[in-house]
Design a protein around this motif. Structure first.
Motif, PDB file in Angstrom:
ATOM      1  N   TRP A   1     -15.087  -2.616   7.784  1.00 45.06           N
ATOM      2  CA  TRP A   1     -14.519  -1.284   7.597  1.00 45.06           C
ATOM      3  C   TRP A   1     -15.131  -0.272   8.537  1.00 45.06           C
ATOM      4  O   TRP A   1     -14.533   0.761   8.797  1.00 45.06           O
ATOM      5  CB  TRP A   1     -14.661  -0.838   6.152  1.00 45.06           C
TER       6      TRP A   1
ATOM      7  N   ILE B   1     -13.669 -11.465  -3.093  1.00 42.10           N
ATOM      8  CA  ILE B   1     -12.585 -10.483  -3.023  1.00 42.10           C
ATOM      9  C   ILE B   1     -12.175  -9.945  -4.378  1.00 42.10           C
ATOM     10  O   ILE B   1     -11.307  -9.098  -4.460  1.00 42.10           O
ATOM     11  CB  ILE B   1     -11.333 -11.086  -2.348  1.00 42.10           C
TER      12      ILE B   1
ATOM     13  N   LEU C   1     -17.622  -0.026  -2.618  1.00 39.99           N
ATOM     14  CA  LEU C   1     -17.371  -0.562  -3.946  1.00 39.99           C
ATOM     15  C   LEU C   1     -17.265   0.558  -4.980  1.00 39.99           C
ATOM     16  O   LEU C   1     -16.414   0.512  -5.862  1.00 39.99           O
ATOM     17  CB  LEU C   1     -18.494  -1.522  -4.324  1.00 39.99           C
TER      18      LEU C   1
ATOM     19  N   VAL D   1     -13.956   2.114  -4.979  1.00 40.94           N
ATOM     20  CA  VAL D   1     -13.021   1.262  -5.692  1.00 40.94           C
ATOM     21  C   VAL D   1     -13.197   1.482  -7.189  1.00 40.94           C
ATOM     22  O   VAL D   1     -12.220   1.620  -7.937  1.00 40.94           O
ATOM     23  CB  VAL D   1     -13.253  -0.199  -5.286  1.00 40.94           C
TER      24      VAL D   1
ATOM     25  N   ALA E   1      -9.223  -1.727   0.690  1.00 44.01           N
ATOM     26  CA  ALA E   1      -9.426  -2.924  -0.126  1.00 44.01           C
ATOM     27  C   ALA E   1      -8.833  -4.150   0.562  1.00 44.01           C
ATOM     28  O   ALA E   1      -9.454  -5.219   0.605  1.00 44.01           O
ATOM     29  CB  ALA E   1      -8.794  -2.725  -1.500  1.00 44.01           C
TER      30      ALA E   1
ATOM     31  N   SER F   1       0.817  -1.224   0.000  1.00 40.09           N
ATOM     32  CA  SER F   1       0.000   0.000   0.000  1.00 40.09           C
ATOM     33  C   SER F   1       0.845   1.265   0.000  1.00 40.09           C
ATOM     34  O   SER F   1       0.440   2.275  -0.569  1.00 40.09           O
ATOM     35  CB  SER F   1      -0.914   0.032   1.220  1.00 40.09           C
TER      36      SER F   1
ATOM     37  N   GLN G   1     -11.060  -5.124   3.512  1.00 36.55           N
ATOM     38  CA  GLN G   1     -12.304  -5.759   3.085  1.00 36.55           C
ATOM     39  C   GLN G   1     -12.041  -7.172   2.587  1.00 36.55           C
ATOM     40  O   GLN G   1     -12.837  -8.081   2.800  1.00 36.55           O
ATOM     41  CB  GLN G   1     -12.972  -4.937   1.985  1.00 36.55           C
ATOM     42  N   MET G   2     -10.892  -7.354   1.917  1.00 33.85           N
ATOM     43  CA  MET G   2     -10.530  -8.701   1.465  1.00 33.85           C
ATOM     44  C   MET G   2     -10.389  -9.622   2.665  1.00 33.85           C
ATOM     45  O   MET G   2     -10.925 -10.746   2.666  1.00 33.85           O
ATOM     46  CB  MET G   2      -9.207  -8.662   0.708  1.00 33.85           C
TER      47      MET G   2
ATOM     48  N   TYR H   1     -11.825  -6.156  -5.007  1.00 32.27           N
ATOM     49  CA  TYR H   1     -10.725  -5.519  -4.287  1.00 32.27           C
ATOM     50  C   TYR H   1      -9.385  -5.927  -4.884  1.00 32.27           C
ATOM     51  O   TYR H   1      -8.464  -5.129  -4.961  1.00 32.27           O
ATOM     52  CB  TYR H   1     -10.794  -5.883  -2.810  1.00 32.27           C
TER      53      TYR H   1
ATOM     54  N   ALA I   1      -8.834  -3.980  -7.918  1.00 39.06           N
ATOM     55  CA  ALA I   1      -8.496  -2.612  -7.542  1.00 39.06           C
ATOM     56  C   ALA I   1      -7.039  -2.518  -7.113  1.00 39.06           C
ATOM     57  O   ALA I   1      -6.311  -1.612  -7.536  1.00 39.06           O
ATOM     58  CB  ALA I   1      -9.406  -2.136  -6.418  1.00 39.06           C
ATOM     59  N   VAL I   2      -6.612  -3.482  -6.289  1.00 38.62           N
ATOM     60  CA  VAL I   2      -5.239  -3.432  -5.795  1.00 38.62           C
ATOM     61  C   VAL I   2      -4.261  -3.548  -6.951  1.00 38.62           C
ATOM     62  O   VAL I   2      -3.306  -2.770  -7.082  1.00 38.62           O
ATOM     63  CB  VAL I   2      -5.014  -4.560  -4.766  1.00 38.62           C
TER      64      VAL I   2
END
Lengths: 382, 338
Positions: free
Chosen positions: A261, B312, B267, B270, A122, A108, A125-126, B315, B318-319
């Motif tokens: 979150w 997931i 979301l 994201v 993210a 990050s 949340q994962m 996300y 997104a990552v």
């Protein structure tokens, strides 16, 4: 917080004294019961740790709940597999949270600003979604991870026969519930505060403040800032892991909702409310939020009706129905409003408010030449 | 082949919702420079416009049930049906589409009030402050809705004529099992119209041109003697309308409850970031793309290979995108580069 009247040692001593004496001075406020006191200490640790990242480096992480969650899971697994002693549980919690923080931070911290926030969000949340679904063998999904009679508890079984009921967490024989649990958490909090104070005063802390005020310039001077930021991220993750494992120590179960979150948002709230970048601010914020959560959510319309029974019936009905929105299950509304008010009018949080009051008080006691004209009207005997 | 086609269709309607929310979010960000965490709450407010209109229309009274002859029976009948027997019934049936008419003025008012009352004071503050204050506002809106409508989801129905499924498979010569609910087709068309409308407004009107100029360089536009503040207020209102309409039309797909906004907000953020902060086209593209990817990931064949991937995948995408393409798919240089 640069009032030179107090040196760090006295400040630390006062902090320790105030924390340890919490059962005494919270008694009149109606908050003197162990569960709540433990929460004060635990969320204080969480917020102090978050502040090391957000307050010093300015990186706003929206995923700190992941570390809280993994700390809890690690601690409960330590209870299940090894021993009911709190020390190994805490160590495991901190260790695993540190590892996770290293991985997440490594990725990050390549981005800054809002991108960093979204990345941490993210990842959190994962972790939350995985804990709920695929990792059910480890996390026990929706039910949450609990102790059971069939747990091996390798180390404990060497020394004592398993009793009939579920064993409780202990510290070398001292049960970790009620006041002993609180004092365990309080000692941890004081240690954490000390470490955080040392970090604030160290060259490393200065480096982090440099990252906050101008990372580009730091980079131009030929300094690689990422290792410093990463260290801060890992330390702050470890604080969160410690808080998570203490939650498990005082009440040995862990659920995925700790990673959600909203939980990350809560710690941001605490830190902002108390004062970002100040030493004791986050602790105050955490205490206030947990206190109000407890007091306000216990209120309901009947209690309110009792309080306002001195008013005429028609008036008191209106008052109760309006105030009823803000208490009980609606206490989040109060929280949201409080939060907005603080961000709008007092961006520095409660600590800034205290500073303002103090400086006003001082300047009115010893008026300096240039504000004499303003303050002279309020001065009796001048 | 059929399965793949079906998954694309399934992804489209969720993608449409993401795209609509993300469009408003990025519009506000691109013009006003505000990171609005209350945008999901606006989506939810739109959905509750539909709920309130439905409640209002079905306000009912007790009347004698004439179909029961053995004893005196009573039933609840909405006033509307009593006053205009056939017309009233149709009106109630079409309450969701009709809510658009209610939602537009409500959302305009909410948007203007929010911008003038709160957001205006945060133009010069740090992004972190904006996030925090709008997050607080989102909690407040959410709790007020919860206090009035309760915590349980309130299902809304689509008009009866649209409640079945379309047999798309036979139209296109694919298998028999490719069916798709009519309402989702309507939602797709609707979102297409809204997205097109927003783009047309910005691209082909003088007003939109000024707004786009303001997105590029707000100071110069201000120096040219244009009251950019007022235009931005309207842009904010436009974004709230888009979010509200997305919410209204989504109610038959997902029964609205007070925290639906928050679920979509994370979301949508994201989505915005994947599309590139401040890029409208990017937001729409990323919205549909992530919707489709999500629907593919929830196929059982995929889940068998990678368990948990459906939870997931958004996300994860997104990552990866943020780490590989820091500006997202279509982000411009100079926007949020810090």
């Amino acid at each position: 917080m640069k009032n030179g009247t107090m040196n760090d040692l006295t400040r630390f001593a006062i902090f320790a004294g105030v924390v340890l004496a919490m059962p005494l001075w919270l008694e009149p406020l109606g908050a003197n019961y162990p569960d709540l006191l433990q929460k004060f200490a635990i969320y204080g640790i969480f917020a102090i740790g978050f502040n090391i990242l957000f307050g010093l480096t300015g990186y706003l992480s929206f995923g700190h709940a992941a570390f809280l969650g993994i700390g809890s899971y690690a601690a409960v697994w330590s209870f299940k597999l090894f021993t009911m002693n709190a020390i190994p549980a805490v160590i495991f919690g901190v260790l695993f949270a540190g590892l996770l923080a290293y991985v997440i931070g490594f990725l990050s911290l390549r981005r800054t600003g809002i991108y960093f926030s979204i990345l941490t969000l993210a990842f959190a949340q994962m972790s939350y979604n995985l804990a709920y679904s695929v990792l059910t063998p480890i996390t026990n999904g929706e039910t949450g991870l609990q102790l059971s009679q069939q747990d091996p508890r390798i180390i404990d079984s060497l020394f004592v026969e398993a009793g009939a009921g579920l064993p409780s967490t202990n510290l070398f024989g001292m049960k970790m519930s009620g006041y002993p649990g609180f004092y365990f958490c309080a000692v941890m909090l004081i240690i954490c505060f000390f470490i955080s104070m040392r970090i604030f005063r160290s060259p490393f802390g200065l480096m982090l403040k440099g990252i906050k005020s101008n990372q580009n310039r730091m980079n131009y001077t030929g300094l690689n800032t990422r290792p410093y930021a990463l260290t801060a991220f890992v330390i702050s993750g470890m604080y969160a892991g410690l808080a998570g494992s203490l939650l498990a120590v005082t009440d040995p179960l862990a659920g995925a909702e700790r990673m959600q979150w909203t939980a990350s948002g809560e710690v941001v709230l605490m830190t902002i409310l108390g004062g970002v970048g100040t030493l004791v601010g986050p602790m105050i914020g955490a205490g206030l939020i947990k206190y109000f959560e407890n007091i306000f959510s216990a209120f309901n319309n009947n209690v309110l009706a009792d309080i306002f029974s001195f008013l005429p019936d028609s008036v008191s009905e209106v008052v109760v129905s309006v105030l009823g929105l803000f208490v009980g299950s609606g206490w989040h509304l109060t929280l949201g409003l409080l939060f907005m008010v603080v961000v709008i009018f007092l961006p520095g949080g409660i600590m800034e408010g205290i500073d303002r009051v103090i400086s006003k008080f001082r300047s009115s006691r010893q008026p300096v030449a240039d504000n004499k004209t303003v303050s002279s009207q309020n001065q009796p005997g001048e | 082949m059929d399965a793949i086609f079906l998954q694309i269709l399934n992804g489209l309607d969720k993608g449409a919702a993401y795209a609509l929310i993300a469009l408003g979010l990025t519009l506000v960000f691109g013009t006003l420079g505000i990171v609005n965490f209350a945008h999901g709450a606006l989506f939810m407010l739109g959905a509750f416009c539909a709920v309130s209109l439905n409640k209002l229309m079905t306000l009912s009274t007790k009347v004698e049930d004439t179909s029961v002859t053995l004893f005196k029976a009573y039933k609840e009948q909405p006033y509307l049906e009593i006053w205009f027997p056939d017309m009233g019934h149709t009106l109630i049936e079409y309450s969701v589409p009709l809510s658009i008419l209610l939602a537009i003025p409500v959302m305009i008012l909410v948007g203007i009030a929010m911008e003038r009352g709160l957001i205006k004071h945060f133009y010069k503050r740090a992004h972190a402050d904006q996030i925090l204050v709008t997050f607080g506002l989102a909690i407040v809106i959410q709790e007020v809705i919860k206090a009035y409508f309760g915590a349980n989801p309130i299902p809304q129905t689509a008009p009866e004529i649209l409640s079945g499924s379309a047999d798309i498979g036979s139209w296109l010569g694919l298998g028999q099992n490719v069916v798709y609910p009519w309402w989702r087709i309507v939602y797709l068309l609707f979102s297409g119209v809204v997205i097109f409308g927003v783009f047309a407004f910005l691209q082909f009107t003088t007003y939109g041109m000024v707004v786009r100029a303001g997105m590029r360089d707000r100071e110069t536009v201000g120096l040219l003697g244009i009251n950019i503040e007022r235009r931005f207020t309207l842009v904010f209102a436009l974004a709230t309308i888009v979010a509200g309409l997305a919410g209204v039309m989504y109610t038959p797909v997902l029964p609205p409850d007070y925290h639906m906004g928050m679920d979509f907000l994370v979301l949508s953020f994201v989505v915005v970031v994947v599309g590139g902060m401040g890029s409208l086209g990017g937001a729409v593209l990323a919205g549909f793309l992530l919707g489709i990817i999500q629907s593919f990931a929830s196929m059982t064949e995929v889940k068998a290979v990678l368990p948990g991937i459906d939870q997931i995948v958004i996300y994860l995408v997104a990552v990866v995108i943020l780490l590989v393409l820091p500006r997202g798919l279509m982000g411009r240089a100079g926007v949020m580069d810090d």
